[in-house]
Scaffold this active site. Sequence first.
Site, short mmCIF file in Angstrom:
data_model
loop_
_atom_site.label_atom_id
_atom_site.label_comp_id
_atom_site.label_asym_id
_atom_site.label_seq_id
_atom_site.Cartn_x
_atom_site.Cartn_y
_atom_site.Cartn_z
N TYR A 155 -13.66 1.09 7.96
CA TYR A 155 -14.82 0.65 7.19
C TYR A 155 -15.18 -0.80 7.53
O TYR A 155 -16.36 -1.12 7.75
CB TYR A 155 -14.50 0.77 5.70
CG TYR A 155 -15.66 0.50 4.78
CD1 TYR A 155 -16.66 1.45 4.60
CD2 TYR A 155 -15.75 -0.70 4.06
CE1 TYR A 155 -17.73 1.21 3.74
CE2 TYR A 155 -16.80 -0.95 3.21
CZ TYR A 155 -17.79 0.01 3.04
OH TYR A 155 -18.85 -0.23 2.20
N LYS A 159 -18.70 -2.16 9.25
CA LYS A 159 -19.58 -3.13 8.59
C LYS A 159 -19.70 -4.42 9.37
O LYS A 159 -20.77 -5.06 9.39
CB LYS A 159 -19.08 -3.39 7.16
CG LYS A 159 -19.13 -2.17 6.25
CD LYS A 159 -20.54 -1.60 6.14
CE LYS A 159 -20.63 -0.47 5.13
NZ LYS A 159 -22.01 0.02 4.95
#
Length: 242
Positions: A155, A159
């Site tokens: 994740y 990002k």
Amino acid sequence: MLKGKVAVVTGGSRGIGRAIAEKFASLGADVAVVYAGNAEAAAEVCRICSREYGVKAKPYCCDVSDFASVKETVAAVKEDFGTVHILVNNAGITRDGLAARMKEEDFDRVIAVNLKGAFHMIRHCSSLFIRNREGCIINIASVTGLMGNAGQCNYAASKAGLIGLTKTIARELAPRGVRCNAIAPGFIATDMTDSQSENPMLGMIPLGKMGEPGDVADAAAYLATARYVTGDVLRVDGGIAM
């Protein structure tokens, strides 16, 4: 404020995406709500936008990680709305786990949806922006992409990559009148963060509480109208990443 504009919001059926779709509708924008699974939730967002704000709103089912599917969806939005002025890349998933034990497919899937999905949407909407000589892209990143978070290497990587994508697209499209910015939310109270309720990082938030989807929607509304802001990353995090 956004009257006459058409906004596409991915991951628009719930949480942050829903709040942004409804916020834009309240400002007069027509809204295309892109969702992956919950058709009824997406339809409900569109009903609220139409009924309460009198704008045109329509749901579109699309796996943003699929290049061809995104191309078809953007073509359908163009057919229905005429063009696109604002793109919000909000679709995202988590498949958390420590890097030492993470499955390859869990890493790949998060990158495919969160990062590659944003590229797909930008790739297929950019010709509309260029034709219009204007456009606004808002990528929903995360403070995790700025500071990391144990158990979220996939994740965080997606990002952080989204922030790099934002800055590059901002440079590439600025001469065509297209702006591209990112929002980096912190801990926002959504379905995705339910499992984070015991995260010790919550105690590190200077403002002492989680944010709400509406806080991110307010930031998106600002970026949608900030004509001299591009390539920026706006934190909405209660101060955790300062």
